[in-house]
Design an enzyme around this catalytic site. Structure first.
Site, PDB file in Angstrom:
ATOM      1  N   CYS A  99       0.811  -1.227   0.000  1.00  0.00           N
ATOM      2  CA  CYS A  99       0.000   0.000   0.000  1.00  0.00           C
ATOM      3  C   CYS A  99       0.841   1.272   0.000  1.00  0.00           C
ATOM      4  CB  CYS A  99      -0.946   0.010   1.194  1.00  0.00           C
ATOM      5  SG  CYS A  99      -2.004  -1.431   1.243  1.00  0.00           S
TER       6      CYS A  99
ATOM      7  N   HIS B 217      -3.638   6.961   3.360  1.00  0.00           N
ATOM      8  CA  HIS B 217      -4.029   5.701   2.731  1.00  0.00           C
ATOM      9  C   HIS B 217      -5.464   5.369   3.141  1.00  0.00           C
ATOM     10  CE1 HIS B 217      -4.138   1.675   1.333  1.00  0.00           C
ATOM     11  NE2 HIS B 217      -3.951   1.100   2.504  1.00  0.00           N
TER      12      HIS B 217
ATOM     13  N   ASN C 203     -10.229  -0.263  -0.092  1.00  0.00           N
ATOM     14  CA  ASN C 203      -8.766  -0.162  -0.032  1.00  0.00           C
ATOM     15  C   ASN C 203      -8.195  -0.608  -1.381  1.00  0.00           C
ATOM     16  OD1 ASN C 203      -6.042  -0.529   0.423  1.00  0.00           O
ATOM     17  ND2 ASN C 203      -6.294  -1.610   2.371  1.00  0.00           N
TER      18      ASN C 203
HETATM   19  O1  UT7 Z   1      -3.962  -1.634   3.516  1.00  0.00           O
HETATM   20  C1  UT7 Z   1      -3.135  -2.329   4.388  1.00  0.00           C
HETATM   21  C2  UT7 Z   1      -3.528  -2.079   5.736  1.00  0.00           C
HETATM   22  N1  UT7 Z   1      -4.740  -2.794   6.080  1.00  0.00           N
HETATM   23  C3  UT7 Z   1      -5.479  -2.303   7.005  1.00  0.00           C
HETATM   24  O2  UT7 Z   1      -5.173  -1.231   7.453  1.00  0.00           O
HETATM   25  C4  UT7 Z   1      -6.612  -3.089   7.585  1.00  0.00           C
HETATM   26  C5  UT7 Z   1      -6.506  -3.016   9.075  1.00  0.00           C
HETATM   27  N2  UT7 Z   1      -7.547  -3.716   9.810  1.00  0.00           N
HETATM   28  C6  UT7 Z   1      -8.848  -3.356   9.794  1.00  0.00           C
HETATM   29  O3  UT7 Z   1      -9.238  -2.460   9.084  1.00  0.00           O
HETATM   30  C7  UT7 Z   1      -9.783  -4.063  10.718  1.00  0.00           C
HETATM   31  O4  UT7 Z   1      -9.045  -4.819  11.665  1.00  0.00           O
HETATM   32  C8  UT7 Z   1     -10.788  -5.014  10.003  1.00  0.00           C
HETATM   33  C9  UT7 Z   1     -11.819  -4.164   9.252  1.00  0.00           C
HETATM   34  C10 UT7 Z   1     -10.057  -5.916   9.045  1.00  0.00           C
HETATM   35  C11 UT7 Z   1     -11.559  -5.850  11.019  1.00  0.00           C
HETATM   36  O5  UT7 Z   1     -12.202  -5.005  11.958  1.00  0.00           O
HETATM   37  P1  UT7 Z   1     -12.084  -5.331  13.513  1.00  0.00           P
HETATM   38  O6  UT7 Z   1     -12.919  -4.349  14.210  1.00  0.00           O
HETATM   39  O7  UT7 Z   1     -10.627  -5.382  13.840  1.00  0.00           O
HETATM   40  O8  UT7 Z   1     -12.771  -6.738  13.618  1.00  0.00           O
HETATM   41  P2  UT7 Z   1     -12.162  -8.119  14.116  1.00  0.00           P
HETATM   42  O9  UT7 Z   1     -11.209  -8.679  13.122  1.00  0.00           O
HETATM   43  O10 UT7 Z   1     -11.681  -7.961  15.522  1.00  0.00           O
HETATM   44  O11 UT7 Z   1     -13.457  -9.047  14.145  1.00  0.00           O
HETATM   45  C12 UT7 Z   1     -14.562  -8.744  15.009  1.00  0.00           C
HETATM   46  C13 UT7 Z   1     -15.674  -9.712  14.696  1.00  0.00           C
HETATM   47  C14 UT7 Z   1     -15.229 -11.169  14.655  1.00  0.00           C
HETATM   48  O12 UT7 Z   1     -16.257 -11.958  15.224  1.00  0.00           O
HETATM   49  P3  UT7 Z   1     -16.133 -12.492  16.760  1.00  0.00           P
HETATM   50  O13 UT7 Z   1     -14.886 -13.329  16.774  1.00  0.00           O
HETATM   51  O14 UT7 Z   1     -16.024 -11.249  17.592  1.00  0.00           O
HETATM   52  O15 UT7 Z   1     -17.395 -13.251  16.925  1.00  0.00           O
HETATM   53  C15 UT7 Z   1     -15.149 -11.464  13.184  1.00  0.00           C
HETATM   54  O16 UT7 Z   1     -15.369 -12.830  12.889  1.00  0.00           O
HETATM   55  O17 UT7 Z   1     -16.223  -9.419  13.412  1.00  0.00           O
HETATM   56  C16 UT7 Z   1     -16.287 -10.634  12.635  1.00  0.00           C
HETATM   57  N3  UT7 Z   1     -16.134 -10.287  11.224  1.00  0.00           N
HETATM   58  C17 UT7 Z   1     -17.157 -10.017  10.416  1.00  0.00           C
HETATM   59  N4  UT7 Z   1     -18.495  -9.998  10.636  1.00  0.00           N
HETATM   60  C18 UT7 Z   1     -19.270  -9.672   9.593  1.00  0.00           C
HETATM   61  C19 UT7 Z   1     -14.980 -10.162  10.526  1.00  0.00           C
HETATM   62  N5  UT7 Z   1     -15.262  -9.810   9.261  1.00  0.00           N
HETATM   63  C20 UT7 Z   1     -16.600  -9.712   9.164  1.00  0.00           C
HETATM   64  C21 UT7 Z   1     -17.481  -9.376   8.126  1.00  0.00           C
HETATM   65  N6  UT7 Z   1     -18.809  -9.364   8.380  1.00  0.00           N
HETATM   66  N7  UT7 Z   1     -17.046  -9.051   6.887  1.00  0.00           N
END
Ligand code: UT7
Length: 330
Positions: free
Chosen positions: A114, A257, A287
């Site tokens: 990125c 970004h 992204n």
């Molecule tokens: O470009 C390179 C850099 N990349 C980034 O900057 C991305 C950085 N990370 C993020 O933007 C975020 O961490 C994400 C958007 C990827 C995820 O958000 P989060 O608030 O960190 O969620 P999480 O991974 O902690 O997941 C929370 C919950 C989980 O369920 P449980 O375990 O709490 O029951 C996931 O399984 O959300 C669930 N989950 C979803 N639910 C519905 C993960 N993806 C989804 C989804 N729809 N698409």
């Protein structure tokens, strides 16, 4: 005296096909509500099958050339930042050179995920310092839909395809619009395992007649990446401002970004910059990795958010890890 560099022209291109959160609800266990609140993304654009990174780069490059009042024949170098090249060999840079119809000039890709566009800009200004007559095309382009695992809901909702291009050339004085004041690049390879696409590489080679696994697609420890993204971009922004005796009060627009609206908001708080001075388009494009900053830069200029005299701070973060910031004076 070493020549300074300026952006002579900007352009961006996204493919026509728009994929909404509701479209993704039909193929994976997710909701518009989750994607919107956790990421700020509502839609992203996908290239049609058979359309490559160089095709998107070509469209963005032609717009940047037109904006610069140049034709392809005026270019002296081509750099394509991307992690989704058309192929390993030839590079997207060489394919783009052929599509632009300008054989002979050096053309290559940059792999900095990125942060690739800002890494490309630093390469461009180094080339201009060496060759003051150079006109360097930096065309960051991604077809991330080709490396998206549509069975992994934690990553497949995040990414989109697109390209953003600039032409970089020498400028004579500090008042030249689009002047690159400074660029800072950093990397931390120790954290590389948190964001990967390993399949097909020399340590994970493809084996004939076997099915491919999730390692061929983007894999990410989202929460960890999130924390590092905010911290690293805040640091590299503060560092470039301090190095140039500037403060955030001197900056008219921050273009970060576009990975996640919550990352952008957290960065704004750490830098003490109000939301009205931070450009956001992650809601419409998701992204787009290396293409995200140049798409946002061109769109911000087209929307009148950048005017003569504006000081603009760009910053990016991505796999590697890589991180970068850039100061521009328009
Ligand atoms: O470009 C390179 C850099 N990349 C980034 O900057 C991305 C950085 N990370 C993020 O933007 C975020 O961490 C994400 C958007 C990827 C995820 O958000 P989060 O608030 O960190 O969620 P999480 O991974 O902690 O997941 C929370 C919950 C989980 O369920 P449980 O375990 O709490 O029951 C996931 O399984 O959300 C669930 N989950 C979803 N639910 C519905 C993960 N993806 C989804 C989804 N729809 N698409």
């Amino acid at each position: 005296m070493t020549k300074q560099s300026a952006l002579k022209g900007l352009g961006f291109h996204v493919p026509d096909k728009i994929v909404s959160n509701q479209d993704l609800e039909k193929i994976i266990d997710t909701t518009d509500e989750w994607i919107t609140t956790r990421t700020g993304i509502k839609t992203r654009h996908y290239a049609e099958p058979g359309i490559g990174t160089s095709d998107l780069a070509l469209e963005a490059s032609l717009k940047a050339l037109k904006d610069a009042g140049m034709s392809p024949g005026d270019l002296t170098h081509i750099i394509v930042p991307t992690f989704t090249p058309d192929s390993y060999v030839p590079s997207a840079g060489c394919i783009l050179q052929h599509k632009l119809g300008i054989p002979g000039i050096p053309s290559y890709d940059i792999a900095a995920a990125c942060s690739g566009f800002l890494y490309g800009l630093e390469n461009a200004r180094a080339l201009v310092a060496l060759h003051p007559e150079a006109n360097v095309l930096v065309a960051a382009s991604e077809v991330i839909s080709s490396r998206t695992n549509f069975k992994d809901r934690s990553t497949c909702v995040l990414f989109g395809d697109g390209a953003g291009a600039v032409v970089v050339g020498a400028c004579d004085n500090a008042a030249s619009p689009g002047r690159i004041i400074d660029i800072l690049l950093t990397a931390d390879g120790a954290l590389g395992e948190l964001l990967t696409v390993k399949g097909g590489g020399s340590c994970t080679p493809p084996l004939l007649d076997t099915t491919i696994g999730p390692e061929y697609f983007v894999q990410m420890e989202g929460r960890d990446v999130f924390k590092h993204a905010v911290r690293s971009m805040a640091t590299v922004c503060k560092d470039i401002l301090a190095k140039n005796s500037l403060s955030t009060d001197d900056i008219d627009l921050v273009i970060p970004h576009q990975a996640n609206i919550r990352i952008i908001q957290s960065l704004g708080k750490k830098l003490n910059v109000s939301p009205d001075r931070i450009f956001v388009n992650v809601d419409r494009y998701g992204n787009t990795s290396a293409a995200s900053v140049p798409i946002a830069l061109a769109e911000a200029r087209d929307q009148g958010r950048i005017t003569p005299g504006s000081k603009v701070l760009l910053t990016s973060f991505g796999g590697g890890f890589t991180c970068a910031s850039t100061l521009l004076q328009f």
